[in-house]
Design a protein around this motif. Structure first.
Motif, PDB file in Angstrom:
ATOM      1  N   ARG A 196       0.845  -1.189   0.000  1.00  0.00           N
ATOM      2  CA  ARG A 196       0.000   0.000   0.000  1.00  0.00           C
ATOM      3  C   ARG A 196       0.878   1.235   0.000  1.00  0.00           C
ATOM      4  O   ARG A 196       1.926   1.287   0.631  1.00  0.00           O
ATOM      5  N   TYR A 197       0.439   2.211  -0.784  1.00  0.00           N
ATOM      6  CA  TYR A 197       1.197   3.455  -0.847  1.00  0.00           C
ATOM      7  C   TYR A 197       0.241   4.611  -1.133  1.00  0.00           C
ATOM      8  O   TYR A 197      -0.808   4.441  -1.749  1.00  0.00           O
ATOM      9  N   ALA A 198       0.623   5.775  -0.650  1.00  0.00           N
ATOM     10  CA  ALA A 198      -0.214   6.968  -0.807  1.00  0.00           C
ATOM     11  C   ALA A 198      -0.123   7.490  -2.236  1.00  0.00           C
ATOM     12  O   ALA A 198       0.936   7.475  -2.855  1.00  0.00           O
ATOM     13  N   VAL A 199      -1.258   7.943  -2.749  1.00  0.00           N
ATOM     14  CA  VAL A 199      -1.300   8.575  -4.060  1.00  0.00           C
ATOM     15  C   VAL A 199      -1.945   9.936  -3.890  1.00  0.00           C
ATOM     16  O   VAL A 199      -2.494  10.268  -2.833  1.00  0.00           O
ATOM     17  N   TYR A 236      -5.058   5.845  -0.756  1.00  0.00           N
ATOM     18  CA  TYR A 236      -3.999   4.834  -0.756  1.00  0.00           C
ATOM     19  C   TYR A 236      -4.316   3.760  -1.787  1.00  0.00           C
ATOM     20  O   TYR A 236      -5.475   3.356  -1.953  1.00  0.00           O
ATOM     21  N   ARG A 237      -3.273   3.350  -2.480  1.00  0.00           N
ATOM     22  CA  ARG A 237      -3.407   2.279  -3.465  1.00  0.00           C
ATOM     23  C   ARG A 237      -2.967   0.956  -2.821  1.00  0.00           C
ATOM     24  O   ARG A 237      -1.925   0.897  -2.166  1.00  0.00           O
ATOM     25  N   LEU A 238      -3.776  -0.080  -3.019  1.00  0.00           N
ATOM     26  CA  LEU A 238      -3.433  -1.433  -2.567  1.00  0.00           C
ATOM     27  C   LEU A 238      -3.096  -2.271  -3.792  1.00  0.00           C
ATOM     28  O   LEU A 238      -3.870  -2.304  -4.751  1.00  0.00           O
ATOM     29  N   THR A 239      -1.956  -2.949  -3.755  1.00  0.00           N
ATOM     30  CA  THR A 239      -1.536  -3.742  -4.909  1.00  0.00           C
ATOM     31  C   THR A 239      -0.996  -5.098  -4.457  1.00  0.00           C
ATOM     32  O   THR A 239      -0.646  -5.296  -3.286  1.00  0.00           O
ATOM     33  N   GLY A 240      -0.888  -6.004  -5.397  1.00  0.00           N
ATOM     34  CA  GLY A 240      -0.329  -7.316  -5.131  1.00  0.00           C
ATOM     35  C   GLY A 240      -0.591  -8.245  -6.296  1.00  0.00           C
ATOM     36  O   GLY A 240      -1.237  -7.876  -7.290  1.00  0.00           O
ATOM     37  N   TYR A 270      -3.573  -7.305  -8.560  1.00  0.00           N
ATOM     38  CA  TYR A 270      -4.621  -6.716  -7.724  1.00  0.00           C
ATOM     39  C   TYR A 270      -4.296  -5.229  -7.582  1.00  0.00           C
ATOM     40  O   TYR A 270      -3.162  -4.854  -7.250  1.00  0.00           O
ATOM     41  N   ARG A 271      -5.289  -4.381  -7.840  1.00  0.00           N
ATOM     42  CA  ARG A 271      -5.063  -2.938  -7.798  1.00  0.00           C
ATOM     43  C   ARG A 271      -6.370  -2.259  -7.388  1.00  0.00           C
ATOM     44  O   ARG A 271      -7.303  -2.156  -8.166  1.00  0.00           O
ATOM     45  N   GLU A 272      -6.437  -1.834  -6.128  1.00  0.00           N
ATOM     46  CA  GLU A 272      -7.632  -1.182  -5.599  1.00  0.00           C
ATOM     47  C   GLU A 272      -7.211   0.033  -4.779  1.00  0.00           C
ATOM     48  O   GLU A 272      -6.039   0.165  -4.398  1.00  0.00           O
ATOM     49  N   THR A 273      -8.162   0.917  -4.526  1.00  0.00           N
ATOM     50  CA  THR A 273      -7.867   2.111  -3.734  1.00  0.00           C
ATOM     51  C   THR A 273      -8.790   2.191  -2.530  1.00  0.00           C
ATOM     52  O   THR A 273      -9.924   1.702  -2.550  1.00  0.00           O
ATOM     53  N   VAL A 274      -8.285   2.838  -1.474  1.00  0.00           N
ATOM     54  CA  VAL A 274      -9.111   3.194  -0.315  1.00  0.00           C
ATOM     55  C   VAL A 274      -8.984   4.699  -0.106  1.00  0.00           C
ATOM     56  O   VAL A 274      -7.896   5.277  -0.275  1.00  0.00           O
ATOM     57  N   HIS A 275     -10.092   5.309   0.237  1.00  0.00           N
ATOM     58  CA  HIS A 275     -10.129   6.755   0.438  1.00  0.00           C
ATOM     59  C   HIS A 275     -10.362   7.028   1.918  1.00  0.00           C
ATOM     60  O   HIS A 275     -11.198   6.394   2.554  1.00  0.00           O
ATOM     61  N   LEU A 276      -9.592   7.954   2.467  1.00  0.00           N
ATOM     62  CA  LEU A 276      -9.715   8.319   3.867  1.00  0.00           C
ATOM     63  C   LEU A 276     -10.143   9.773   3.997  1.00  0.00           C
ATOM     64  O   LEU A 276      -9.804  10.607   3.147  1.00  0.00           O
ATOM     65  N   THR A 277     -10.877  10.043   5.052  1.00  0.00           N
ATOM     66  CA  THR A 277     -11.299  11.413   5.329  1.00  0.00           C
ATOM     67  C   THR A 277     -11.080  11.705   6.806  1.00  0.00           C
ATOM     68  O   THR A 277     -11.083  10.790   7.648  1.00  0.00           O
ATOM     69  N   GLN A 282     -14.249   5.121   1.772  1.00  0.00           N
ATOM     70  CA  GLN A 282     -14.478   4.417   0.500  1.00  0.00           C
ATOM     71  C   GLN A 282     -13.457   3.287   0.390  1.00  0.00           C
ATOM     72  O   GLN A 282     -12.264   3.501   0.623  1.00  0.00           O
ATOM     73  N   LEU A 283     -13.940   2.085   0.010  1.00  0.00           N
ATOM     74  CA  LEU A 283     -13.044   0.931  -0.086  1.00  0.00           C
ATOM     75  C   LEU A 283     -13.692  -0.139  -0.961  1.00  0.00           C
ATOM     76  O   LEU A 283     -14.912  -0.132  -1.181  1.00  0.00           O
TER      77      LEU A 283
END
Length: 598
Positions: free
Chosen positions: A100-103, A116-120, A139-146, A158-159
């Motif tokens: 996971r890394y910040a975008v 954040y992007r989740l990959t694998g 695998y490439r998905e994103t999670v959004h934080l507030t 969002q996830l």
């Protein structure tokens, strides 16, 4: 600045903590070290003033915990994610824990949100029915934080749906179990059963998980050829949250009104399904099941001692002998449970006649056997109970070479006999009803390649095929569903559909055999690797358990659906056996084509 956050456990503190950066550098979420299956793992809720990276990390760790309803994971969520996230939608399994890394956030200048992007690399997926399927690709998905207005805390709003975790966490958290349904086949008046493997969370009330899954019906792949004894819509009675056997090892299952007026024989079928399923789940099984209606009225009860009278499990009878082709090219047998078996010729023409054979298959009642002639061109069926002659071949191949003729045959639990003809000019998969009469040519619309080996499961609705590609250098193991459709003239059309690979990482599969209700033993080789022997599930997963003792030069392998019986192989050391907890032992120096009944 880096901050370390560890997930907590009820009985032990997890040793593997992942360091979490505040910046956007790539980091991976380390998979939890493999824990003992009896250790329950619980995650910690988000700490006060946790940074966005800590929230993502803590949430991913919480997905691998044993919280029954992901209560701790939900504490990392806010907004629509709290109500819309469905963890039971699927489980995606990655080779390692998700990176996971910040975008860049959607609003570049905002300090109130992060992405954040989740990959694998995907290895498998478990769907909403708990059915496992191998997977590959990225695998490439994103999670959004507030940042919450009232508290200033960061939360995920969002996830993606479902759950994601690394392979080691999946193996710790989930366990493969068979649930059981009925087939259209009957054996001596009994219903035949078929295993439907699924994955459930190991430490999260697996008894109740299995009962709920059983009531929901077969998985999509098996559904066309399986049926359940439970009326449509049957579920646990409203308010029932957990099921536990009592101190007499009896399980009481309260059902809703859909099952309130079932006949006694149907109720026994329902109870038999539950008993078979729970015996596969629990080491000691369940001795008795009692079904209750919506008002607590007893519908029926069934004990383990009566299950076999309702449904035939597996092959329906225990094999007495193992068989192979001896040095003189005749069929011989040896007692299954003997520690030092002495092979003897089988009764009848296959053991004492003038014909020479290269392979054979023995019917599951062990009264008949089918043998392929030494040159592979003819298939004969003979009695093992009398000394009658073989008569004319029941199948003939016109293949020009021995390798282009008949495969080793296989009997299913309906007493039908199967064999493949490898003639390049006329490749066929054939079935003989009750092992006699005119062969039925089986439709194989999805087949891409030539059949090298065929083994039919005892249930008669699943078939395993080794498929050889045209180049002859690669081969794969596929499992298909056998569908039978009766025609207007009384004939039955037979087809193999929904073929799926169960060894996607093996480049070459040399031999295989059914080795349980939903398990096969396979001899094969990965690309660039050496020959290996392993167990695989029909869904493509690898079952828990010790690795098989090494054996070199394996050409053929035989196993029984009774997993307690020894493996038998044809290797460079001749015919050898492997009993549980021991090493391979030589039976004879010269022999070939070992088989169990089936």
């Amino acid at each position: 600045m880096r901050m370390a956050v560890c997930a907590g456990v009820a009985a032990v503190l997890l040793a593997g903590c992942a360091s979490m950066p505040d910046s956007g550098d790539l980091r991976d979420v380390e998979s939890t070290p493999r824990q003992d299956a009896q250790v329950r793992v619980f995650a910690l809720p988000p700490p006060d003033d946790a940074a966005p990276s800590e929230i993502v990390q803590g949430f991913l760790e919480a997905l691998t915990s044993d919280d029954p309803n992901y209560e701790t994971a939900r504490k990392y969520l806010a907004g629509d994610a709290l109500t819309e996230w469905r963890p039971d939608a699927s489980t995606t399994v990655l080779a390692e824990g998700p990176n996971r890394y910040a975008v860049a956030s959607r609003t570049q200048e905002s300090d109130e949100e992060r992405v954040y992007r989740l990959t694998g690399e995907k290895t498998a997926r478990v769907d909403a029915q708990n059915a496992y399927e191998p997977a590959e690709g990225s695998y490439r998905e994103t999670v959004h934080l507030t940042r919450l207005e009232d508290s200033g805390q960061w939360r995920i709003d969002q996830l993606p749906q479902g759950v994601v975790m690394g392979k080691s966490d999946f193996q710790r958290t989930y366990v493969s179990v068979n649930k059981y349904y009925f087939t259209s086949a009957t054996r001596s008046g009994q219903l035949g059963t078929v295993a439907d493997p699924i994955y459930v969370r190991r430490q999260v009330d697996p008894v109740t998980q299995m009962v709920r899954s059983l009531l929901q019906g077969p998985t999509r792949w098996l559904d066309p050829v399986a049926r359940t004894g439970f009326p449509s819509g049957t579920a646990l009675r409203e308010g029932v949250e957990s099921l536990t056997p009592d101190d007499q090892n009896k399980l009481t299952v309260p059902l809703n009104d859909k099952a309130d007026h079932v006949a006694r024989d149907k109720c026994d079928e329902m109870a038999a399904q539950l008993l078979l399923t729970l015996q596969d789940l629990m080491p000691t099984g369940v001795d008795e099941v009692e079904l209750q209606g919506p008002e607590g009225k007893k519908l029926c009860s069934l004990g383990e001692d009566r299950t076999d009278a309702v449904a035939a499990h597996g092959a329906g009878n225990d094999p007495e002998f193992e068989y192979f082709i001896a040095e003189d090219k005749r069929l011989v047998r040896m007692p299954v449970r003997s520690s030092a078996p002495a092979p003897e010729a089988v009764p009848g023409a296959l053991g004492a006649g003038d014909m020479s054979f290269r392979s054979a298959a023995v019917a599951r009642d062990e009264d008949r056997a089918a043998g392929v002639s030494l040159d592979g061109s003819d298939l004969y069926v003979g009695s093992l109970a009398t000394a009658s002659s073989l008569g004319e071949p029941v199948v003939h191949s016109e293949g020009q070479t021995e390798g282009d003729r008949l495969t080793t045959p296989s009997w299913d639990g309906r007493n039908d006999l199967w064999v493949a003809d490898r003639d390049p000019d006329n490749p066929r998969l054939l079935m003989l009803r009750n092992g006699e009469g005119e062969p039925v040519e089986v439709t194989t619309p999805e087949l891409d390649g030539r059949i090298k080996a065929v083994r039919v499961a005892a249930d008669g609705v699943r078939i395993a095929l080794i498929l050889e590609q045209d180049d002859g250098k690669s081969s794969s193991l596929l499992v298909g569903r056998i569908e039978r459709e009766s025609g207007g003239s009384g004939d039955t059309a037979v087809s193999i559909v929904d073929l799926r690979s169960v060894t996607p990482r093996l480049e070459e599969v040399r031999a295989m055999s059914w080795a349980g209700d939903s398990r096969l033993v396979v001899v094969g080789r990965e690309s660039g690797g050496v020959q290996q022997m392993r167990y695989v599930q029909v869904d493509g997963s690898t079952p828990d358990g010790p690795e098989l003792a090494a054996l070199t030069g394996v050409q053929e392998i035989a196993a029984s659906e009774d997993e307690s019986l020894p493996l038998v192989a044809h290797s460079e050391d001749g015919i050898v056996r492997l009993s549980s907890g021991s090493q391979w032992q030589q039976v004879v120096e010269n022999g070939a084509a070992p088989v169990y009944p089936g």
